[in-house]
Design a protein around this motif. Structure first.
Motif, PDB file in Angstrom:
ATOM      1  N   HIS A 174       0.826  -1.205   0.000  1.00 45.27           N
ATOM      2  CA  HIS A 174       0.000   0.000   0.000  1.00 45.27           C
ATOM      3  C   HIS A 174       0.866   1.263   0.000  1.00 45.27           C
ATOM      4  O   HIS A 174       0.431   2.317  -0.508  1.00 45.27           O
ATOM      5  CB  HIS A 174      -0.928  -0.006   1.216  1.00 45.27           C
ATOM      6  CG  HIS A 174      -1.877   1.160   1.252  1.00 45.27           C
ATOM      7  ND1 HIS A 174      -2.941   1.290   0.381  1.00 45.27           N
ATOM      8  CD2 HIS A 174      -1.899   2.261   2.044  1.00 45.27           C
ATOM      9  CE1 HIS A 174      -3.589   2.405   0.644  1.00 45.27           C
ATOM     10  NE2 HIS A 174      -2.975   3.017   1.645  1.00 45.27           N
ATOM     11  N   GLN A 175       2.070   1.192   0.552  1.00 41.56           N
ATOM     12  CA  GLN A 175       2.956   2.359   0.609  1.00 41.56           C
ATOM     13  C   GLN A 175       3.592   2.686  -0.740  1.00 41.56           C
ATOM     14  O   GLN A 175       4.004   3.817  -0.975  1.00 41.56           O
ATOM     15  CB  GLN A 175       4.080   2.122   1.623  1.00 41.56           C
ATOM     16  CG  GLN A 175       3.629   2.093   3.068  1.00 41.56           C
ATOM     17  CD  GLN A 175       4.804   1.882   4.007  1.00 41.56           C
ATOM     18  OE1 GLN A 175       5.958   2.126   3.657  1.00 41.56           O
ATOM     19  NE2 GLN A 175       4.530   1.416   5.207  1.00 41.56           N
ATOM     20  N   PHE A 176       3.712   1.690  -1.610  1.00 45.93           N
ATOM     21  CA  PHE A 176       4.387   1.902  -2.887  1.00 45.93           C
ATOM     22  C   PHE A 176       3.541   2.775  -3.807  1.00 45.93           C
ATOM     23  O   PHE A 176       2.307   2.800  -3.731  1.00 45.93           O
ATOM     24  CB  PHE A 176       4.662   0.565  -3.574  1.00 45.93           C
ATOM     25  CG  PHE A 176       5.567  -0.363  -2.805  1.00 45.93           C
ATOM     26  CD1 PHE A 176       6.491   0.131  -1.903  1.00 45.93           C
ATOM     27  CD2 PHE A 176       5.494  -1.738  -2.989  1.00 45.93           C
ATOM     28  CE1 PHE A 176       7.319  -0.717  -1.196  1.00 45.93           C
ATOM     29  CE2 PHE A 176       6.313  -2.598  -2.292  1.00 45.93           C
ATOM     30  CZ  PHE A 176       7.229  -2.093  -1.386  1.00 45.93           C
ATOM     31  N   LYS A 177       4.219   3.449  -4.729  1.00 43.89           N
ATOM     32  CA  LYS A 177       3.514   4.227  -5.740  1.00 43.89           C
ATOM     33  C   LYS A 177       2.758   3.288  -6.673  1.00 43.89           C
ATOM     34  O   LYS A 177       3.117   2.121  -6.840  1.00 43.89           O
ATOM     35  CB  LYS A 177       4.501   5.090  -6.512  1.00 43.89           C
ATOM     36  CG  LYS A 177       5.142   6.187  -5.664  1.00 43.89           C
ATOM     37  CD  LYS A 177       6.091   7.042  -6.494  1.00 43.89           C
ATOM     38  CE  LYS A 177       6.699   8.154  -5.634  1.00 43.89           C
ATOM     39  NZ  LYS A 177       7.640   8.996  -6.420  1.00 43.89           N
ATOM     40  N   SER A 178       1.754   3.817  -7.303  1.00 45.72           N
ATOM     41  CA  SER A 178       0.868   2.987  -8.119  1.00 45.72           C
ATOM     42  C   SER A 178       1.612   2.299  -9.262  1.00 45.72           C
ATOM     43  O   SER A 178       1.311   1.145  -9.601  1.00 45.72           O
ATOM     44  CB  SER A 178      -0.280   3.832  -8.668  1.00 45.72           C
ATOM     45  OG  SER A 178       0.217   4.901  -9.461  1.00 45.72           O
ATOM     46  N   LYS A 179       2.582   2.971  -9.846  1.00 42.76           N
ATOM     47  CA  LYS A 179       3.335   2.363 -10.957  1.00 42.76           C
ATOM     48  C   LYS A 179       4.082   1.129 -10.486  1.00 42.76           C
ATOM     49  O   LYS A 179       4.075   0.093 -11.169  1.00 42.76           O
ATOM     50  CB  LYS A 179       4.311   3.376 -11.547  1.00 42.76           C
ATOM     51  CG  LYS A 179       5.116   2.817 -12.715  1.00 42.76           C
ATOM     52  CD  LYS A 179       6.082   3.859 -13.274  1.00 42.76           C
ATOM     53  CE  LYS A 179       6.917   3.266 -14.413  1.00 42.76           C
ATOM     54  NZ  LYS A 179       7.878   4.269 -14.962  1.00 42.76           N
TER      55      LYS A 179
END
Length: 367
Positions: A174-179
């Motif tokens: 969830h913390q990661f960027k969408s890409k």
């Protein structure tokens, strides 16, 4: 006694009623100190002396600052793991420690740190050492960094990258960027598989690792190096391998210490990177660290702006500058060879030959 010939024996240096320098040749007291010191890292553990010596014949000189009590009992108050590193030219060099990002001096207070630095290293210089390198995690806070009147060169181009873990793989995703999330999810649909284990995965790991090193133009570590790590650190060491149609296409070596999972070596085969195999490899390591209850995933060192640095930064790690201090007491005109892991002609070498002669070259490069 380990690491010093009888003819080179370092006599204990006494500071009345306070500390003395001792060379340690047994792990128990050394590792007890490492485990209770909050600033210690996995490279401070004693058995690296065995791994490196048994693989590459670099002799350890593991020095400690010892306090003696009124009844004769002793207590380790600081340590400095060193190796007499055999170079291509005839030179007396010590490194703390070769092949890794950091080790250096570990002490309970500034007084002990300074005592180890001055007394321990000056003893080595008097015994013929002409080059010293300390690799520190953070600045070496000492009142005077000179040795025998010589000031150090300080190399700060590398940074350590460490990813704080928030408890669960789901929370991390969830913390990661969408890409990044999209790329990791895409890798699931490409037919990749993975396995985490121990020495039974050395062969597929080394197949990927050695191929990648050759393609980068770098001599590879001996397979024995990784076998010795498992022999001396079986409960700490793990391998993660990613497969595509049963072929290993990405692999990493991991080391667990305290609440951190470190990844000193990771590789992938370029022709399979379109599958996001490297991203998939790192995601499996992060998941594994979460399941182990780790608080951080140590992604190792990188040069700012390099491709590996940009790749790792996608995950949002924290940066910590690495400080490598070196002193040289050679004559100004003495011939020296600058160390490098980048040898462009190496890329054109057949893989079998590269794997045969690579460890012979790699043992002489402390990076």
């Amino acid at each position: 006694m380990t690491g010093i010939n009888a003819s080179e024996k370092i006599e204990p240096a006494r500071q009345p009623d306070v500390l003395e320098i001792r060379e340690i040749s047994e792990p128990d007291a050394w590792d007890r100190y490492v485990l209770r010191n909050r600033e210690s890292g996995y490279t401070h553990l004693f058995n690296w002396s065995k791994v490196i010596e048994e693989t590459y014949d670099h002799r350890p000189v593991f020095l400690s600052a010892v306090k003696r009590g009124q009844k004769g009992e002793t207590e380790i108050c600081g340590i400095m793991p060193l190796f007499r590193f055999k170079t291509w030219v005839k030179a007396s060099r010590v490194v703390s420690i070769p092949f890794f990002d950091t080790a250096g001096i570990l002490a309970k207070d500034a007084l002990t740190r300074n005592f180890l630095f001055k007394k321990g290293l000056e003893l080595l210089i008097k015994n013929g050492i002409s080059d010293i390198e300390l690799r520190q995690y953070g600045m070496l806070e000492l009142p005077d960094l000179s040795l025998m009147g010589g000031s150090p060169r300080i190399f700060t181009e590398k940074v350590g990258l460490s990813l704080p873990l928030s408890g669960s793989p789901q929370a991390m995703m969830h913390q990661f960027k969408s890409k990044l999330r999209s790329q990791i999810k895409k890798s699931h649909t490409c037919g990749l598989d993975w396995k985490i284990g121990k020495k039974e995965l050395i062969d597929p790991f080394y197949k990927v690792f050695s191929r990648n090193m050759r393609d980068l133009g770098s001599p590879v570590h001996a397979k024995k190096f990784f076998e010795e790590i498992f022999r001396h650190f079986y409960h700490h060491a793990f391998i993660c391998t990613v497969f595509y149609k049963k072929r290993p296409v990405a692999a990493a070596f991991m080391f667990r210490f305290k609440k951190r999972l470190a990844n000193p070596w990771a590789s992938s085969i370029r022709e399979f990177r379109y599958l996001n195999a490297n991203l998939y490899l790192y995601w499996q390591m992060i998941r594994f660290a979460c399941h182990l209850g780790m608080e951080a995933f140590d992604m190792g060192r990188s040069s700012r702006g390099a491709a590996t640095f940009r790749f790792k930064k996608q995950f949002g790690p924290c940066e910590t500058p690495l400080y490598w201090y070196s002193w040289s007491f050679k004559e100004k005109n003495a011939f020296q060879i600058k160390e490098t892991l980048s040898i462009p002609p190496w890329r054109k070498m057949p893989l079998g030959i590269a794997n045969l002669i690579g460890p012979v070259v790699r043992k002489r490069i402390s990076l």
